[in-house]
Design a protein around this motif. Structure first.
Motif, PDB file in Angstrom:
ATOM      1  N   PRO A 273      40.369   4.905  43.007  1.00  0.00           N
ATOM      2  CA  PRO A 273      38.959   4.574  43.195  1.00  0.00           C
ATOM      3  C   PRO A 273      38.148   4.872  41.930  1.00  0.00           C
ATOM      4  CG  PRO A 273      39.806   5.787  45.081  1.00  0.00           C
ATOM      5  CD  PRO A 273      40.846   5.859  44.021  1.00  0.00           C
ATOM      6  N   LYS A 274      37.134   4.050  41.691  1.00  0.00           N
ATOM      7  CA  LYS A 274      36.401   4.145  40.429  1.00  0.00           C
ATOM      8  C   LYS A 274      35.685   5.478  40.255  1.00  0.00           C
ATOM      9  CE  LYS A 274      32.500   1.697  42.552  1.00  0.00           C
ATOM     10  NZ  LYS A 274      31.752   0.427  42.589  1.00  0.00           N
ATOM     11  N   GLN A 275      35.286   6.134  41.359  1.00  0.00           N
ATOM     12  CA  GLN A 275      34.547   7.385  41.232  1.00  0.00           C
ATOM     13  C   GLN A 275      35.395   8.518  40.681  1.00  0.00           C
ATOM     14  OE1 GLN A 275      35.007   5.597  43.965  1.00  0.00           O
ATOM     15  NE2 GLN A 275      35.316   6.819  45.811  1.00  0.00           N
ATOM     16  N   TYR A 276      36.731   8.308  40.635  1.00  0.00           N
ATOM     17  CA  TYR A 276      37.619   9.331  40.102  1.00  0.00           C
ATOM     18  C   TYR A 276      38.204   8.939  38.733  1.00  0.00           C
ATOM     19  CZ  TYR A 276      37.197  10.923  44.898  1.00  0.00           C
ATOM     20  OH  TYR A 276      36.694  11.338  46.094  1.00  0.00           O
ATOM     21  N   ARG A 277      37.796   7.790  38.208  1.00  0.00           N
ATOM     22  CA  ARG A 277      38.271   7.377  36.888  1.00  0.00           C
ATOM     23  C   ARG A 277      37.643   8.270  35.810  1.00  0.00           C
ATOM     24  NH1 ARG A 277      39.321   1.754  37.184  1.00  0.00           N
ATOM     25  NH2 ARG A 277      40.128   1.327  39.277  1.00  0.00           N
ATOM     26  N   MET A 278      38.260   8.295  34.653  1.00  0.00           N
ATOM     27  CA  MET A 278      37.786   9.140  33.550  1.00  0.00           C
ATOM     28  C   MET A 278      36.855   8.347  32.639  1.00  0.00           C
ATOM     29  SD  MET A 278      39.289  12.002  34.223  1.00  0.00           S
ATOM     30  CE  MET A 278      39.290  12.997  32.729  1.00  0.00           C
ATOM     31  N   ILE A 279      35.699   8.931  32.333  1.00  0.00           N
ATOM     32  CA  ILE A 279      34.802   8.382  31.307  1.00  0.00           C
ATOM     33  C   ILE A 279      34.385   9.536  30.406  1.00  0.00           C
ATOM     34  CG2 ILE A 279      33.973   6.403  32.635  1.00  0.00           C
ATOM     35  CD1 ILE A 279      31.456   8.038  33.299  1.00  0.00           C
ATOM     36  N   GLY A 280      34.578   9.370  29.121  1.00  0.00           N
ATOM     37  CA  GLY A 280      34.249  10.447  28.204  1.00  0.00           C
ATOM     38  C   GLY A 280      35.019  11.721  28.477  1.00  0.00           C
ATOM     39  N   GLY A 281      36.241  11.570  28.984  1.00  0.00           N
ATOM     40  CA  GLY A 281      37.095  12.736  29.211  1.00  0.00           C
ATOM     41  C   GLY A 281      36.850  13.462  30.518  1.00  0.00           C
ATOM     42  N   ARG A 282      35.962  12.942  31.379  1.00  0.00           N
ATOM     43  CA  ARG A 282      35.680  13.597  32.658  1.00  0.00           C
ATOM     44  C   ARG A 282      35.606  12.550  33.767  1.00  0.00           C
ATOM     45  NH1 ARG A 282      30.812  17.028  33.190  1.00  0.00           N
ATOM     46  NH2 ARG A 282      32.095  18.064  34.753  1.00  0.00           N
ATOM     47  N   PRO A 283      35.906  12.936  35.017  1.00  0.00           N
ATOM     48  CA  PRO A 283      35.801  11.978  36.113  1.00  0.00           C
ATOM     49  C   PRO A 283      34.350  11.556  36.342  1.00  0.00           C
ATOM     50  CG  PRO A 283      37.173  13.862  36.730  1.00  0.00           C
ATOM     51  CD  PRO A 283      36.505  14.221  35.446  1.00  0.00           C
ATOM     52  N   VAL A 284      34.187  10.309  36.768  1.00  0.00           N
ATOM     53  CA  VAL A 284      32.852   9.778  37.045  1.00  0.00           C
ATOM     54  C   VAL A 284      32.105  10.687  38.010  1.00  0.00           C
ATOM     55  CG1 VAL A 284      31.596   7.885  38.158  1.00  0.00           C
ATOM     56  CG2 VAL A 284      33.485   7.376  36.581  1.00  0.00           C
ATOM     57  N   ILE A 285      32.738  11.073  39.104  1.00  0.00           N
ATOM     58  CA  ILE A 285      32.052  11.856  40.130  1.00  0.00           C
ATOM     59  C   ILE A 285      31.642  13.232  39.623  1.00  0.00           C
ATOM     60  CG2 ILE A 285      34.136  12.860  41.175  1.00  0.00           C
ATOM     61  CD1 ILE A 285      32.739  12.353  43.929  1.00  0.00           C
ATOM     62  N   ALA A 286      32.402  13.793  38.693  1.00  0.00           N
ATOM     63  CA  ALA A 286      32.034  15.095  38.128  1.00  0.00           C
ATOM     64  C   ALA A 286      30.726  14.987  37.352  1.00  0.00           C
ATOM     65  CB  ALA A 286      33.148  15.610  37.219  1.00  0.00           C
ATOM     66  N   ARG A 287      30.560  13.898  36.615  1.00  0.00           N
ATOM     67  CA  ARG A 287      29.320  13.703  35.859  1.00  0.00           C
ATOM     68  C   ARG A 287      28.138  13.484  36.806  1.00  0.00           C
ATOM     69  NH1 ARG A 287      29.697  13.091  30.495  1.00  0.00           N
ATOM     70  NH2 ARG A 287      31.786  13.007  29.606  1.00  0.00           N
ATOM     71  N   THR A 288      28.365  12.748  37.877  1.00  0.00           N
ATOM     72  CA  THR A 288      27.293  12.528  38.855  1.00  0.00           C
ATOM     73  C   THR A 288      26.872  13.848  39.480  1.00  0.00           C
ATOM     74  OG1 THR A 288      28.180  10.319  39.318  1.00  0.00           O
ATOM     75  CG2 THR A 288      26.653  11.259  40.921  1.00  0.00           C
ATOM     76  N   LEU A 289      27.825  14.649  39.895  1.00  0.00           N
ATOM     77  CA  LEU A 289      27.514  15.940  40.502  1.00  0.00           C
ATOM     78  C   LEU A 289      26.807  16.864  39.514  1.00  0.00           C
ATOM     79  CD1 LEU A 289      30.678  16.613  42.666  1.00  0.00           C
ATOM     80  CD2 LEU A 289      28.318  16.590  43.491  1.00  0.00           C
ATOM     81  N   ASP A 290      27.234  16.846  38.267  1.00  0.00           N
ATOM     82  CA  ASP A 290      26.586  17.678  37.244  1.00  0.00           C
ATOM     83  C   ASP A 290      25.085  17.435  37.206  1.00  0.00           C
ATOM     84  OD1 ASP A 290      28.574  19.251  36.220  1.00  0.00           O
ATOM     85  OD2 ASP A 290      29.034  17.960  34.518  1.00  0.00           O
ATOM     86  N   ALA A 291      24.706  16.160  37.231  1.00  0.00           N
ATOM     87  CA  ALA A 291      23.285  15.814  37.104  1.00  0.00           C
ATOM     88  C   ALA A 291      22.474  16.406  38.249  1.00  0.00           C
ATOM     89  CB  ALA A 291      23.124  14.297  37.059  1.00  0.00           C
ATOM     90  N   PHE A 292      23.018  16.375  39.467  1.00  0.00           N
ATOM     91  CA  PHE A 292      22.269  16.897  40.613  1.00  0.00           C
ATOM     92  C   PHE A 292      22.344  18.417  40.698  1.00  0.00           C
ATOM     93  CE2 PHE A 292      22.668  12.481  41.972  1.00  0.00           C
ATOM     94  CZ  PHE A 292      21.402  12.251  42.497  1.00  0.00           C
ATOM     95  N   LEU A 293      23.506  18.991  40.464  1.00  0.00           N
ATOM     96  CA  LEU A 293      23.657  20.437  40.605  1.00  0.00           C
ATOM     97  C   LEU A 293      22.904  21.204  39.525  1.00  0.00           C
ATOM     98  CD1 LEU A 293      27.416  20.610  41.645  1.00  0.00           C
ATOM     99  CD2 LEU A 293      25.429  21.068  43.089  1.00  0.00           C
ATOM    100  N   SER A 294      22.608  20.561  38.406  1.00  0.00           N
ATOM    101  CA  SER A 294      21.849  21.228  37.341  1.00  0.00           C
ATOM    102  C   SER A 294      20.353  20.969  37.444  1.00  0.00           C
ATOM    103  CB  SER A 294      22.352  20.771  35.965  1.00  0.00           C
ATOM    104  OG  SER A 294      22.186  19.370  35.794  1.00  0.00           O
ATOM    105  N   TRP A 295      19.938  20.159  38.446  1.00  0.00           N
ATOM    106  CA  TRP A 295      18.516  19.888  38.648  1.00  0.00           C
ATOM    107  C   TRP A 295      17.944  20.983  39.542  1.00  0.00           C
ATOM    108  CZ3 TRP A 295      15.990  16.670  42.866  1.00  0.00           C
ATOM    109  CH2 TRP A 295      14.652  16.373  42.549  1.00  0.00           C
ATOM    110  N   PRO A 296      16.873  21.678  39.110  1.00  0.00           N
ATOM    111  CA  PRO A 296      16.378  22.845  39.865  1.00  0.00           C
ATOM    112  C   PRO A 296      15.941  22.560  41.294  1.00  0.00           C
ATOM    113  CG  PRO A 296      15.434  22.800  37.643  1.00  0.00           C
ATOM    114  CD  PRO A 296      16.152  21.500  37.833  1.00  0.00           C
ATOM    115  N   LYS A 297      15.553  21.327  41.612  1.00  0.00           N
ATOM    116  CA  LYS A 297      15.035  21.040  42.948  1.00  0.00           C
ATOM    117  C   LYS A 297      16.112  20.610  43.947  1.00  0.00           C
ATOM    118  CE  LYS A 297      10.434  19.793  41.267  1.00  0.00           C
ATOM    119  NZ  LYS A 297       9.400  18.725  41.149  1.00  0.00           N
TER     120      LYS A 297
END
Length: 395
Positions: A23-47
């Motif tokens: 599945p595309k959400q587990y493919r690697m982009i820039g050395g990391r899985p797509v879903i990991a980058r998506t989660l990073d954006a939300f988990l690092s947002w203070p709200k």
């Protein structure tokens, strides 16, 4: 208001390549899985409040492997999705209903370039009392309607928008709308705002982002990988801080959290620890969070005689709330006396303990002022500090 996040990641992504590629959400982009980058954006947002990720029953191992290194992954709850995106969203909303969240952002896992400014724009509209908010971009291309390979007409693009996610709502109404749609056998909705429209929930537009693309076909993933491999430099920030306090007769000075016996003491509203004060300002500077006086004003009696480790610990917390990881802390003390050398290691260990980092990332140096100026006359002690922080979720 508490904003929960539902990330939809149960799809198979058939258009993104062969089944063997996964599945595309587990493919690697820039050395990391797509879903990991998506989660990073939300988990690092203070709200961000509770996070629910909706996955396919066959993808438990894929999800765990792809997100093992994501900071804050322990805050994430997973649940299984259904045969359609609509069913998966409903499953996620039902779990979210038990978390205490009042509002919810529903986001596609395959949109890894979501950024904090967009999230803030959406949150501002939710805070203003809007029931539903849709991030969208005005359509710029000329649109054509065609059948059987031939153009039938040109469609006016005025007032047309391309919808993005996270589509965001007050939780109770959108959960009710999803449940009613399911009960009515309606499974033809293409996004959550179309369900809101069907349920007569008013939808407010928010400015989307051209970067917030959805990875749909294999070429999208290749382009995202190329973009990140070329441009995804780490967001490294350096902050500086300076502080000085007057000396007066006494029995000791506190420097970098360590009380050193001395025939003078530092004058100040708190314990007047110039080292930790300067380092507090350096950390706050890395995320534009003002200075020590903004957070701990000397006019506030609660800070009278307070230990400066309280200030430094709060600055470190603010950095982490903004998605930062403290990499290095360096303090230079400028004093004729007392001798710093015998206490340097204890100071480093104290700083490391307060900041939650290893001692090798903490440095304390000392120098005299060669008997020049107020420091040279033993009228005061000064400190200069530098902090280095890496921030996540800023791609």
């Amino acid at each position: 208001m508490q904003i929960g996040v539902v990330i939809v990641a149960a799809g198979r992504g058939e258009r993104a390549g062969t089944p063997s590629e996964g599945p595309k959400q587990y493919r690697m982009i820039g050395g990391r899985p797509v879903i990991a980058r998506t989660l990073d954006a939300f988990l690092s947002w203070p709200k961000t409040g509770p996070v629910v990720v909706v996955i396919h029953r066959d993808d438990v191992g894929l999800f765990n492997g792809a997100t093992a290194a994501v900071a804050g992954i322990e805050r994430v709850t997973t649940t299984f999705g259904g045969a359609t995106r609509q069913q998966s969203v409903l499953a996620g909303l039902k779990v979210m209903a038990g978390t205490g969240a009042t509002h919810v952002m529903i986001h596609d896992a395959a949109r890894p370039f979501i950024d904090h400014p967009l999230l803030e724009r959406v949150a501002t509209l939710l805070e203003a009392g809007n029931e539903a908010v849709l991030p969208a971009l005005a359509v710029a291309d000329t649109l054509k309607r065609g059948t059987e390979g031939r153009v039938q007409e040109t469609v006016a693009r005025a007032d047309l928008y391309a919808a993005q996610t996270p589509q965001s709502f007050r939780l109770s109404p959108i959960l009710d709308a999803h449940e009613r749609a399911a009960a009515a056998g309606r499974n033809d909705f293409t996004d959550d705002c179309s369900i809101a429209e069907w349920a007569a929930i008013p939808v407010t537009l928010a400015e989307g982002s051209t970067d917030n693309i959805k990875l749909t076909v294999k070429r999208d993933i290749a382009m995202a990988d190329e973009r990140l491999s070329t441009h995804d430099l780490p967001d490294v920030r350096t902050g500086n801080g300076y502080d000085v306090h007057q000396l007066e007769p006494g029995d000791g000075v506190t420097l970098c959290g360590v009380l050193i016996p001395h025939d003078q003491t530092l004058k100040g509203h708190s314990d007047a620890d110039v080292g930790l004060h300067a380092l507090t300002d350096a950390l706050l500077a890395t995320c534009g969070a003002g200075d020590i006086g903004d957070h701990f004003p000397p006019s506030d009696p609660q800070w009278k005689g307070a230990a400066s480790r309280i200030f430094l610990a709060r600055a470190a917390e603010i950095v982490r709330e903004n998605g930062g990881t403290i990499m290095n802390a360096d303090v230079s003390l400028i004093a004729e006396a007392p001798k710093i050398g015998p206490h340097r290691q204890t100071m480093r260990e104290t700083m490391a303990d307060i900041l939650g980092i290893t001692v090798d990332r903490c440095s304390v140096k000392a120098t005299t002022n060669e008997m020049i100026g107020f420091v040279g006359r033993r009228e005061g002690i000064a400190a200069i500090a530098t902090a280095t922080v890496v921030y996540r979720g800023r791609a």
